[in-house]
Scaffold this motif. Structure first.
Motif, short mmCIF file in Angstrom:
data_model
loop_
_atom_site.label_atom_id
_atom_site.label_comp_id
_atom_site.label_asym_id
_atom_site.label_seq_id
_atom_site.Cartn_x
_atom_site.Cartn_y
_atom_site.Cartn_z
N VAL A 31 0.85 -1.20 0.00
CA VAL A 31 0.00 0.00 0.00
C VAL A 31 0.88 1.24 0.00
O VAL A 31 0.67 2.17 -0.79
N LEU A 32 1.87 1.28 0.88
CA LEU A 32 2.75 2.44 0.94
C LEU A 32 3.49 2.66 -0.37
O LEU A 32 3.60 3.80 -0.85
N LEU A 33 3.98 1.58 -0.98
CA LEU A 33 4.71 1.72 -2.25
C LEU A 33 3.79 2.20 -3.37
O LEU A 33 4.18 3.04 -4.18
N ALA A 34 2.57 1.69 -3.42
CA ALA A 34 1.63 2.12 -4.46
C ALA A 34 1.24 3.59 -4.27
O ALA A 34 1.28 4.37 -5.23
N LEU A 35 0.91 3.95 -3.04
CA LEU A 35 0.49 5.34 -2.78
C LEU A 35 1.65 6.32 -2.90
O LEU A 35 1.43 7.53 -3.03
N ARG A 36 2.85 5.82 -2.88
CA ARG A 36 4.03 6.67 -3.08
C ARG A 36 4.01 7.25 -4.49
O ARG A 36 4.50 8.35 -4.73
N GLU A 37 3.42 6.50 -5.42
CA GLU A 37 3.37 6.93 -6.82
C GLU A 37 2.27 7.95 -7.08
O GLU A 37 2.46 8.89 -7.82
N GLU A 88 2.17 13.33 5.03
CA GLU A 88 3.61 13.60 5.11
C GLU A 88 4.33 12.47 5.85
O GLU A 88 5.38 11.99 5.43
N LEU A 89 3.73 12.03 6.95
CA LEU A 89 4.29 10.93 7.73
C LEU A 89 4.32 9.65 6.89
O LEU A 89 5.31 8.90 6.91
N GLY A 90 3.26 9.41 6.15
CA GLY A 90 3.19 8.23 5.30
C GLY A 90 4.20 8.25 4.18
O GLY A 90 4.80 7.22 3.83
N ARG A 91 4.43 9.44 3.62
CA ARG A 91 5.43 9.56 2.54
C ARG A 91 6.82 9.24 3.10
O ARG A 91 7.62 8.57 2.46
N ASP A 95 9.05 6.18 1.78
CA ASP A 95 10.41 6.35 1.26
C ASP A 95 11.38 5.36 1.92
O ASP A 95 12.26 4.81 1.26
N GLN A 96 11.20 5.13 3.22
CA GLN A 96 12.05 4.16 3.93
C GLN A 96 11.79 2.75 3.43
O GLN A 96 12.72 1.98 3.15
N VAL A 97 10.52 2.39 3.30
CA VAL A 97 10.15 1.07 2.78
C VAL A 97 10.62 0.93 1.33
O VAL A 97 11.09 -0.13 0.92
N GLY A 98 10.50 2.01 0.58
CA GLY A 98 10.94 2.01 -0.82
C GLY A 98 12.44 1.74 -0.94
O GLY A 98 12.87 1.02 -1.83
N ALA A 99 13.22 2.31 -0.03
CA ALA A 99 14.66 2.07 -0.05
C ALA A 99 14.96 0.59 0.19
O ALA A 99 15.82 0.00 -0.47
N LEU A 100 14.23 -0.03 1.10
CA LEU A 100 14.41 -1.46 1.36
C LEU A 100 13.97 -2.28 0.14
O LEU A 100 14.64 -3.24 -0.24
N ALA A 101 12.88 -1.89 -0.49
CA ALA A 101 12.41 -2.60 -1.68
C ALA A 101 13.43 -2.48 -2.82
O ALA A 101 13.69 -3.45 -3.54
N GLU A 102 14.01 -1.31 -2.97
CA GLU A 102 15.02 -1.11 -4.02
C GLU A 102 16.27 -1.93 -3.73
O GLU A 102 16.86 -2.52 -4.63
N TRP A 103 16.67 -1.99 -2.45
CA TRP A 103 17.82 -2.82 -2.07
C TRP A 103 17.53 -4.29 -2.39
O TRP A 103 18.37 -4.99 -2.94
#
Length: 124
Positions: A31-37, A88-91, A95-103
């Motif tokens: 959910v966080l990764l999708a809503l990041r977009e 803002e908190l969710g973004r 971003d933190q979760v996104g960094a782990l997903a990218e790693w």
């Protein structure tokens, strides 16, 4: 940060651990990764994520909304329209979760090799 500080006496969980579980749960991450977009309506988000039941997506969105990470915008129109966006908190969390997903994406070959090596050592 000490891991022992993330548990409370008895069986209870400390608040930080609960938030970490919400953010890093199977559906919370997606959910966080999708809503990041971009923002999504419920049915769009469900299709975007794939494989999530309506019940689980509803529970995940409610949990993340309660934690202040997702904003639910219900518009008083017919038919009803509800959009979900990151706060803002969710973004920040996304971003933190996104960094782990990218790693994970970058290092998947190394993980696959490690798994193969582990499995071969156990079966031989």
């Amino acid at each position: 940060m000490k891991v022992s500080g993330w548990v409370t006496a008895g069986e209870g969980l400390c608040p930080q651990r609960l938030v970490l579980e919400h953010v890093t749960s199977r559906w919370g991450v997606l959910v966080l990764l999708a809503l990041r977009e971009r923002s999504f309506r419920f049915s769009e988000l469900r299709r975007e994520i794939g494989g999530v039941s309506e019940k689980m997506l509803t529970q995940t969105l409610q949990t993340l909304e309660r934690d202040g990470m997702v904003h639910r915008d219900a518009k008083p129109v017919i038919p009803p329209r509800v959009d979900y966006t990151l706060t803002e908190l969710g973004r920040e969390a996304a971003d933190q979760v996104g960094a782990l997903a990218e790693w994970t994406d970058r290092r998947m070959a190394a993980v696959t090799a490690a798994r193969r090596s582990y499995d071969e050592a156990r079966s031989g």
